[in-house]
Design a protein around this motif. Structure first.
Motif, PDB file in Angstrom:
ATOM      1  N   LYS A 161       0.845  -1.192   0.000  1.00 23.68           N
ATOM      2  CA  LYS A 161       0.000   0.000   0.000  1.00 23.68           C
ATOM      3  C   LYS A 161       0.884   1.248   0.000  1.00 23.68           C
ATOM      4  O   LYS A 161       2.088   1.163   0.244  1.00 23.68           O
ATOM      5  CB  LYS A 161      -0.878   0.034   1.250  1.00 23.68           C
ATOM      6  CG  LYS A 161      -1.823  -1.125   1.356  1.00 23.68           C
ATOM      7  CD  LYS A 161      -3.059  -0.866   0.561  1.00 23.68           C
ATOM      8  CE  LYS A 161      -4.127  -1.881   0.905  1.00 23.68           C
ATOM      9  NZ  LYS A 161      -5.382  -1.617   0.204  1.00 23.68           N
ATOM     10  N   GLU A 162       0.253   2.388  -0.234  1.00 27.63           N
ATOM     11  CA  GLU A 162       1.004   3.625  -0.197  1.00 27.63           C
ATOM     12  C   GLU A 162       1.177   4.108   1.244  1.00 27.63           C
ATOM     13  O   GLU A 162       0.373   3.780   2.117  1.00 27.63           O
ATOM     14  CB  GLU A 162       0.298   4.702  -1.040  1.00 27.63           C
ATOM     15  CG  GLU A 162      -0.985   5.250  -0.443  1.00 27.63           C
ATOM     16  CD  GLU A 162      -2.213   4.443  -0.807  1.00 27.63           C
ATOM     17  OE1 GLU A 162      -2.089   3.249  -1.163  1.00 27.63           O
ATOM     18  OE2 GLU A 162      -3.312   5.022  -0.705  1.00 27.63           O
ATOM     19  N   PRO A 163       2.212   4.919   1.508  1.00 25.76           N
ATOM     20  CA  PRO A 163       2.383   5.482   2.859  1.00 25.76           C
ATOM     21  C   PRO A 163       1.247   6.436   3.207  1.00 25.76           C
ATOM     22  O   PRO A 163       0.723   7.143   2.340  1.00 25.76           O
ATOM     23  CB  PRO A 163       3.702   6.256   2.744  1.00 25.76           C
ATOM     24  CG  PRO A 163       4.389   5.719   1.539  1.00 25.76           C
ATOM     25  CD  PRO A 163       3.307   5.301   0.601  1.00 25.76           C
TER      26      PRO A 163
ATOM     27  N   PHE B 221      12.505  10.731   3.188  1.00 30.44           N
ATOM     28  CA  PHE B 221      12.052   9.567   3.941  1.00 30.44           C
ATOM     29  C   PHE B 221      13.226   8.740   4.437  1.00 30.44           C
ATOM     30  O   PHE B 221      14.234   8.570   3.738  1.00 30.44           O
ATOM     31  CB  PHE B 221      11.189   8.675   3.047  1.00 30.44           C
ATOM     32  CG  PHE B 221       9.792   9.184   2.848  1.00 30.44           C
ATOM     33  CD1 PHE B 221       9.548  10.279   2.037  1.00 30.44           C
ATOM     34  CD2 PHE B 221       8.722   8.579   3.474  1.00 30.44           C
ATOM     35  CE1 PHE B 221       8.267  10.768   1.853  1.00 30.44           C
ATOM     36  CE2 PHE B 221       7.437   9.042   3.300  1.00 30.44           C
ATOM     37  CZ  PHE B 221       7.198  10.140   2.491  1.00 30.44           C
ATOM     38  N   GLY B 222      13.075   8.194   5.630  1.00 26.69           N
ATOM     39  CA  GLY B 222      13.977   7.144   6.069  1.00 26.69           C
ATOM     40  C   GLY B 222      13.586   5.845   5.373  1.00 26.69           C
ATOM     41  O   GLY B 222      12.555   5.759   4.702  1.00 26.69           O
TER      42      GLY B 222
ATOM     43  N   LEU C 246      12.022   4.927   0.366  1.00 28.20           N
ATOM     44  CA  LEU C 246      11.567   5.857  -0.663  1.00 28.20           C
ATOM     45  C   LEU C 246      12.692   6.847  -0.964  1.00 28.20           C
ATOM     46  O   LEU C 246      13.191   7.518  -0.060  1.00 28.20           O
ATOM     47  CB  LEU C 246      10.353   6.649  -0.177  1.00 28.20           C
ATOM     48  CG  LEU C 246       8.999   6.017  -0.347  1.00 28.20           C
ATOM     49  CD1 LEU C 246       8.702   5.079   0.797  1.00 28.20           C
ATOM     50  CD2 LEU C 246       7.921   7.082  -0.437  1.00 28.20           C
TER      51      LEU C 246
ATOM     52  N   LEU D  49      13.750  10.159  -3.313  1.00 24.41           N
ATOM     53  CA  LEU D  49      13.149  11.240  -4.092  1.00 24.41           C
ATOM     54  C   LEU D  49      13.849  11.364  -5.437  1.00 24.41           C
ATOM     55  O   LEU D  49      15.066  11.524  -5.501  1.00 24.41           O
ATOM     56  CB  LEU D  49      13.254  12.557  -3.310  1.00 24.41           C
ATOM     57  CG  LEU D  49      12.620  13.783  -3.947  1.00 24.41           C
ATOM     58  CD1 LEU D  49      11.107  13.612  -4.087  1.00 24.41           C
ATOM     59  CD2 LEU D  49      12.932  15.021  -3.107  1.00 24.41           C
TER      60      LEU D  49
ATOM     61  N   LEU E 177       6.132   5.993  -6.736  1.00 22.60           N
ATOM     62  CA  LEU E 177       5.070   6.609  -5.947  1.00 22.60           C
ATOM     63  C   LEU E 177       5.063   8.112  -6.188  1.00 22.60           C
ATOM     64  O   LEU E 177       6.099   8.771  -6.100  1.00 22.60           O
ATOM     65  CB  LEU E 177       5.283   6.342  -4.450  1.00 22.60           C
ATOM     66  CG  LEU E 177       5.004   4.910  -4.001  1.00 22.60           C
ATOM     67  CD1 LEU E 177       5.723   4.602  -2.712  1.00 22.60           C
ATOM     68  CD2 LEU E 177       3.507   4.705  -3.809  1.00 22.60           C
TER      69      LEU E 177
ATOM     70  N   LEU F 293      10.283  16.436   0.991  1.00 22.52           N
ATOM     71  CA  LEU F 293      10.106  15.448   2.055  1.00 22.52           C
ATOM     72  C   LEU F 293      11.111  14.322   1.851  1.00 22.52           C
ATOM     73  O   LEU F 293      11.133  13.683   0.811  1.00 22.52           O
ATOM     74  CB  LEU F 293       8.693  14.882   2.022  1.00 22.52           C
ATOM     75  CG  LEU F 293       7.572  15.874   2.321  1.00 22.52           C
ATOM     76  CD1 LEU F 293       6.222  15.214   2.117  1.00 22.52           C
ATOM     77  CD2 LEU F 293       7.689  16.405   3.745  1.00 22.52           C
TER      78      LEU F 293
ATOM     79  N   PHE G 265       5.577  15.308  -5.931  1.00 21.27           N
ATOM     80  CA  PHE G 265       6.820  14.544  -5.770  1.00 21.27           C
ATOM     81  C   PHE G 265       6.737  13.238  -6.563  1.00 21.27           C
ATOM     82  O   PHE G 265       5.662  12.645  -6.672  1.00 21.27           O
ATOM     83  CB  PHE G 265       7.017  14.136  -4.300  1.00 21.27           C
ATOM     84  CG  PHE G 265       6.911  15.242  -3.291  1.00 21.27           C
ATOM     85  CD1 PHE G 265       5.673  15.689  -2.856  1.00 21.27           C
ATOM     86  CD2 PHE G 265       8.052  15.813  -2.743  1.00 21.27           C
ATOM     87  CE1 PHE G 265       5.567  16.696  -1.905  1.00 21.27           C
ATOM     88  CE2 PHE G 265       7.955  16.814  -1.795  1.00 21.27           C
ATOM     89  CZ  PHE G 265       6.716  17.256  -1.375  1.00 21.27           C
TER      90      PHE G 265
ATOM     91  N   TYR H  84       8.763   9.547  -6.177  1.00 21.91           N
ATOM     92  CA  TYR H  84       9.700   8.701  -5.446  1.00 21.91           C
ATOM     93  C   TYR H  84       9.759   7.338  -6.131  1.00 21.91           C
ATOM     94  O   TYR H  84       8.801   6.910  -6.777  1.00 21.91           O
ATOM     95  CB  TYR H  84       9.208   8.464  -4.011  1.00 21.91           C
ATOM     96  CG  TYR H  84       9.190   9.675  -3.122  1.00 21.91           C
ATOM     97  CD1 TYR H  84       8.071  10.508  -3.059  1.00 21.91           C
ATOM     98  CD2 TYR H  84      10.280   9.985  -2.308  1.00 21.91           C
ATOM     99  CE1 TYR H  84       8.041  11.620  -2.231  1.00 21.91           C
ATOM    100  CE2 TYR H  84      10.256  11.101  -1.469  1.00 21.91           C
ATOM    101  CZ  TYR H  84       9.138  11.900  -1.445  1.00 21.91           C
ATOM    102  OH  TYR H  84       9.099  13.003  -0.617  1.00 21.91           O
TER     103      TYR H  84
ATOM    104  N   GLN I 259      10.592   3.304  -4.755  1.00 23.84           N
ATOM    105  CA  GLN I 259      10.758   2.538  -3.526  1.00 23.84           C
ATOM    106  C   GLN I 259      11.292   1.176  -3.869  1.00 23.84           C
ATOM    107  O   GLN I 259      10.689   0.429  -4.653  1.00 23.84           O
ATOM    108  CB  GLN I 259       9.429   2.412  -2.773  1.00 23.84           C
ATOM    109  CG  GLN I 259       9.570   1.757  -1.418  1.00 23.84           C
ATOM    110  CD  GLN I 259       8.312   1.841  -0.583  1.00 23.84           C
ATOM    111  OE1 GLN I 259       7.205   1.897  -1.104  1.00 23.84           O
ATOM    112  NE2 GLN I 259       8.474   1.863   0.730  1.00 23.84           N
TER     113      GLN I 259
ATOM    114  N   PHE J  48      -0.369  10.259  -1.054  1.00 25.81           N
ATOM    115  CA  PHE J  48       0.285   9.429  -2.054  1.00 25.81           C
ATOM    116  C   PHE J  48      -0.730   8.787  -2.995  1.00 25.81           C
ATOM    117  O   PHE J  48      -1.864   8.481  -2.601  1.00 25.81           O
ATOM    118  CB  PHE J  48       1.084   8.308  -1.379  1.00 25.81           C
ATOM    119  CG  PHE J  48       2.401   8.767  -0.845  1.00 25.81           C
ATOM    120  CD1 PHE J  48       2.484   9.391   0.393  1.00 25.81           C
ATOM    121  CD2 PHE J  48       3.566   8.590  -1.585  1.00 25.81           C
ATOM    122  CE1 PHE J  48       3.710   9.825   0.886  1.00 25.81           C
ATOM    123  CE2 PHE J  48       4.789   9.017  -1.091  1.00 25.81           C
ATOM    124  CZ  PHE J  48       4.852   9.633   0.143  1.00 25.81           C
ATOM    125  N   GLY J  49      -0.280   8.565  -4.213  1.00 28.17           N
ATOM    126  CA  GLY J  49      -1.005   7.699  -5.119  1.00 28.17           C
ATOM    127  C   GLY J  49      -0.784   6.243  -4.739  1.00 28.17           C
ATOM    128  O   GLY J  49       0.011   5.929  -3.846  1.00 28.17           O
ATOM    129  N   GLN J  50      -1.459   5.365  -5.449  1.00 23.25           N
ATOM    130  CA  GLN J  50      -1.409   3.935  -5.089  1.00 23.25           C
ATOM    131  C   GLN J  50      -0.140   3.257  -5.572  1.00 23.25           C
ATOM    132  O   GLN J  50       0.122   2.116  -5.213  1.00 23.25           O
ATOM    133  CB  GLN J  50      -2.647   3.207  -5.653  1.00 23.25           C
ATOM    134  CG  GLN J  50      -2.592   2.897  -7.140  1.00 23.25           C
ATOM    135  CD  GLN J  50      -2.996   4.051  -8.032  1.00 23.25           C
ATOM    136  OE1 GLN J  50      -2.881   5.229  -7.677  1.00 23.25           O
ATOM    137  NE2 GLN J  50      -3.483   3.742  -9.217  1.00 23.25           N
TER     138      GLN J  50
END
Lengths: 110, 113
Positions: free
Chosen positions: A42-44, A100-101, B43, B45, B90, A98, B33, B35, B37, B104-106
């Protein structure tokens, strides 16, 4: 050095346990801090913002220590549904970027 | 209900193809944005846009470009796809107000073969 660092885990804890995650950031001028939760595939999604004074939302408590440049998340009375990856997020100074870790994976077992 | 929509959930492309990933948000957000993953890397950028036609490189812009011609749409372009660009992509959007949530988008799972 990474801009935002987290222990990837996994943290395996029984239901009812208290668990804490830490996150460090390298840019002392960072201005906003967050914890996001990401479920598998899923997305964050935002869990909570982190304020200088600390903040609490039910079983979740977030703290910010600017002097030591770390953020923490405490989860009390863990539930099975808390199993997820918890992402520490820092907003860059003077931009809205933003960062992210890598995330900390939590697995709560019965 | 706020929404960030990515054009595809799954995509398979061949090495060398030009790939477009589209993202649309309906919240009138200034910031958008992209990203990627990957397992163990979190994530990362790729690009960030804070206004129409404005963009900033993120941590890993190489091999990618972006386009923001309208406020609600942010496109990621892989000029010549390579296998190391196989990843989950993402898109997110946010306002310029401090301490506000990014949505966020899916996600788009891109496989380059």
């Amino acid at each position: 050095r990474k801009e935002v660092e987290q222990d990837p885990g996994p943290f395996n804890v029984p239901e009812g346990a208290t668990v804490a995650f830490n996150c460090t950031y390298s840019n002392s001028a960072s201005q906003s801090f967050f914890w996001y939760r990401q479920d598998c595939r899923k997305e964050p999604k935002l869990l909570m913002s982190v304020y200088s004074s600390g903040n609490e939302d039910g079983r979740f408590t977030a703290q910010l220590n600017r002097a030591s440049q770390y953020i923490s998340l405490l989860i009390r009375d863990s539930k099975l549904s808390d199993s997820a990856t918890y992402l520490c997020v820092v907003e860059s100074y003077n931009t809205d970027k933003l960062i992210f870790g890598t995330g900390t994976r939590l697995q709560v077992f019965p | 209900d706020v929404k960030v929509t990515q054009s595809s959930r799954y995509l398979v492309k061949r090495t060398g193809e030009k790939v477009f990933l589209e993202c649309v948000q309906d919240m009138d957000h200034e910031n958008m944005f992209w990203y990627r993953q990957d397992p163990g890397l979190g994530l990362r950028l790729i690009y960030f846009s804070y206004d129409v036609k404005m963009k900033e490189k993120g941590d890993i812009p190489e091999g990618y470009s972006v386009s923001r011609e309208k406020k609600e749409r942010f496109s990621l372009i892989l000029e010549s796809a390579s296998t190391n660009q196989t990843s989950m992509y993402l898109c997110a959007s946010s306002t310029t107000v401090m301490n506000t949530e990014a949505f966020f988008g899916q996600g788009t799972r891109l496989t380059v073969v």
